[in-house]
Enzyme design. Structure first.
Site, PDB file in Angstrom:
ATOM      1  N   SER A  51      92.177  14.208  35.337  1.00  0.00           N
ATOM      2  CA  SER A  51      93.463  14.680  35.835  1.00  0.00           C
ATOM      3  C   SER A  51      93.241  15.563  37.052  1.00  0.00           C
ATOM      4  CB  SER A  51      94.189  15.472  34.740  1.00  0.00           C
ATOM      5  OG  SER A  51      95.416  15.951  35.210  1.00  0.00           O
ATOM      6  N   ALA A  52      94.000  15.297  38.124  1.00  0.00           N
ATOM      7  CA  ALA A  52      93.874  16.075  39.358  1.00  0.00           C
ATOM      8  C   ALA A  52      95.255  16.564  39.780  1.00  0.00           C
ATOM      9  CB  ALA A  52      93.233  15.228  40.447  1.00  0.00           C
ATOM     10  N   VAL A  89      94.176   9.595  35.890  1.00  0.00           N
ATOM     11  CA  VAL A  89      93.632   8.249  35.699  1.00  0.00           C
ATOM     12  C   VAL A  89      93.570   7.920  34.212  1.00  0.00           C
ATOM     13  CG1 VAL A  89      91.627   6.773  36.098  1.00  0.00           C
ATOM     14  CG2 VAL A  89      92.297   8.442  37.826  1.00  0.00           C
ATOM     15  N   LYS A 128      95.593   4.570  38.093  1.00  0.00           N
ATOM     16  CA  LYS A 128      95.846   5.873  38.702  1.00  0.00           C
ATOM     17  C   LYS A 128      97.360   6.047  38.846  1.00  0.00           C
ATOM     18  CE  LYS A 128      94.133   8.649  42.591  1.00  0.00           C
ATOM     19  NZ  LYS A 128      93.235   8.628  43.769  1.00  0.00           N
ATOM     20  N   ASP A 148      85.790  11.162  52.027  1.00  0.00           N
ATOM     21  CA  ASP A 148      85.821  12.140  50.926  1.00  0.00           C
ATOM     22  C   ASP A 148      84.588  11.913  50.053  1.00  0.00           C
ATOM     23  OD1 ASP A 148      86.803  14.237  49.456  1.00  0.00           O
ATOM     24  OD2 ASP A 148      88.232  13.045  48.312  1.00  0.00           O
TER      25      ASP A 148
END
Length: 552
Positions: A129-130, A135, A149, A284
């Site tokens: 979890s962000a 996801v 996602k 990234d």
């Protein structure tokens, strides 16, 4: 009112972590000082922390959007001090997950069908979890394992509110901070807004993954998971599920018998290939997004697995060329060429003296060349060069800054895998090979062949366009001749006017002198009762005035 409460909370957190010291001497700092009595006493533990660590802790407390803000800010090493940038890199984008049933609802709305009809199995407990998404593991009806996602509910409004608040804070800092011209707060917020907008479109992220997969489909170097387009929308992205080892888990890599030296060199080669061959690089690339294939058959020839495609980078052809030439000039210790390239690329204004830039480049690069090769960082050299060049009004496109940050990350991953990694030895032959191929006659013919249909389409118009251009040149020349004649006539008129003004001034002065002499009755010759010098001055003055009047 909601924004006011949010601003008050931000101010309270800033004071708790003594971030008012970052605003010393500004109007904001004076207002924050007035609020200090309403904030709990600062603990000794916080006071002893560095300013970068205090900022990181404050951003983590303010929530996921500010964590994302800090992460993006960490990529702008041209705008933030090194100590703060190093701390912000450590920000962890981990937040509490939202309900699995909410995720199911979002998926059903986005895909226009029930979760049961889309997936044979869907795990409501998220894998990760962000701040923007989380996801979930799932299985398709054809038994393929996938990950789904899902954007957080109402995340767009949360981001919009926080961005509006950040814009207000940026405007305030711009008007009150003595170094606002160097910090450029509104530019930072604009970049954050653009980056977050891109991350809110998961269909776009899927397109990024698809393009990267196409470039590396037949490669043994990296693997990009397949996008399941039938199960992808703006708020939902479904990818092939991958299994691997995080690139920073050195103990597990060693236990699996992975050749870390081969892997580290491969990472550097892949990065330069992405930048200069494909012009499409993963921007990234930290260890959380780079895994290693755990297949036992790949121990001696390991392969990277790439994840998270929200931020990708591309350079203009011009920046690609000048960046490659800069790298080669650094390899050859040609400081004059480095200085010339910075000006030719338009990164530095042309009025700056090349000799000054050359001396600055030498002062940056020479200390690095005295180190062991395994300790030389090309990313650090470029970062220091750009930092020094800021004294000469350096202007860089955001994509170049993104590349600089990515190169720093890639070198960090490579050095984690192999502390003795010689980046120069690995990067130089790759760069030379790519540049030879890119600027070879064969490549030029290939590009010409690619544009041949366009050329053939416009070819019939070429004679007419040439004729039109020639007519324009002739007409322009005639018009210029007319303008030139008018300018000459105007110049002659101005010259005549100048002479008349001079004659009038001289004439007036001589008449005044004649009158003064007549009134003073000086010694000397007289013609009747009039002094001779007075008479001469009067006559010459009258002639000068008559000349000025007659010419007009």
């Amino acid at each position: 009112m909601k924004a006011l409460f949010r601003a008050c909370r931000i101010g309270k957190v800033m004071l708790r972590y003594r971030l008012d010291t970052l605003l010393d001497g500004t109007a904001v700092e004076r207002w924050l000082r007035l609020a200090k009595p309403f904030v709990p006493r600062i603990s000794a533990e916080i006071v002893e922390q560095s300013r970068g660590r205090r900022l990181r802790l404050a951003l983590q407390e303010l929530g996921p959007i500010f964590v994302k803000f800090g992460q993006i800010l960490s990529t702008r090493r041209d705008l933030v001090p090194q100590d703060i940038g190093d701390e912000l890199v450590m920000l962890q984008d981990r937040v509490e997950p939202f309900e699995g049933q909410t995720a199911r609802s979002i998926i059903e709305t986005a895909l226009g069908k029930s979760v049961e009809s889309a997936f044979a199995h869907f795990d409501t407990v998220p894998l990760a979890s962000a701040s923007i998404s989380q996801v979930h593991a799932a299985t398709l009806h054809d038994r393929r394992a996938v990950v789904v996602k899902v954007l957080r509910p109402d995340i767009e409004h949360q981001i919009s509110d926080d961005i509006a608040l950040l814009k207000s804070l940026a405007t305030l800092v711009e008007h009150t901070h003595p170094n606002a011209d160097k910090i450029r707060p509104r530019e930072i917020v604009a970049e954050i807004e653009t980056t977050l907008a891109a991350e809110l479109d998961l269909q776009r992220e899927g397109a990024n993954a698809s393009v990267l997969r196409r470039f590396w489909e037949a490669s043994d170097d990296i693997y990009v998971p397949e996008v399941i387009w039938s199960h992808t929308a703006e708020r939902v992205l479904t990818l092939e599920r991958m299994y691997g080892i995080p690139s920073d888990d050195i103990a597990l890599l060693d236990a699996s018998g992975i050749d870390r030296k081969a892997l580290s060199s491969k990472g550097i080669r892949v990065f330069y290939t992405q930048v200069f061959r494909d012009n499409f690089f993963h921007a990234d690339a930290h260890s959380g997004n780079i895994w290693v294939d755990s297949d036992p058959a790949r121990k001696s020839n390991p392969r990277f697995i790439v994840l998270d495609f929200g931020i990708m980078g591309q350079l203009s052809q011009k920046d690609q060329y000048y960046l490659a030439e800069n790298f080669m000039a650094i390899f050859h210790k040609d400081y004059r060429r480095i200085a010339e390239l910075h000006v030719e690329a338009g990164w530095i204004p042309p009025h700056v003296r090349i000799e000054e830039l050359e001396a600055a480049a030498r002062s940056v690069c020479e200390p690095y060349f005295t180190r062991p090769l395994s300790q030389i960082s090309l990313a650090e050299v470029m970062m220091k060069l750009f930092h020094v060049a800021r004294r000469y009004q350096l202007t860089l496109q955001p994509q170049l800054i993104l590349l600089q940050k990515t190169l720093l990350n890639i070198e960090g991953v490579g050095r984690q895998l192999d502390p003795e990694l010689d980046i120069w030895v690995v990067a130089r032959p790759v760069l030379e090979r790519i540049l030879r191929a890119r600027y070879s006659p064969r490549h030029a013919l290939k590009e010409l062949n690619k544009r041949l249909p366009e050329i053939m389409t416009h070819a019939p118009d070429t004679p007419r366009l040439i004729h039109t251009w020639l007519v324009q040149q002739v007409e322009s020349r005639k018009q210029n001749d007319v303008y030139l004649q008018q300018i000459r006539a105007l110049a002659m008129t101005l010259q005549g006017l100048q002479r008349r003004v001079v004659n009038a001034i001289v004439g007036s002065g001589l008449l005044v002198a004649a009158a003064v002499l007549y009134g003073l009755h000086p010694d000397g010759l007289y013609l009747g009762t009039i002094p001779v010098w007075s008479l001469i001055s009067g006559c010459i003055g009258a002639l000068a005035l008559f000349s000025a009047w007659w010419r007009s």
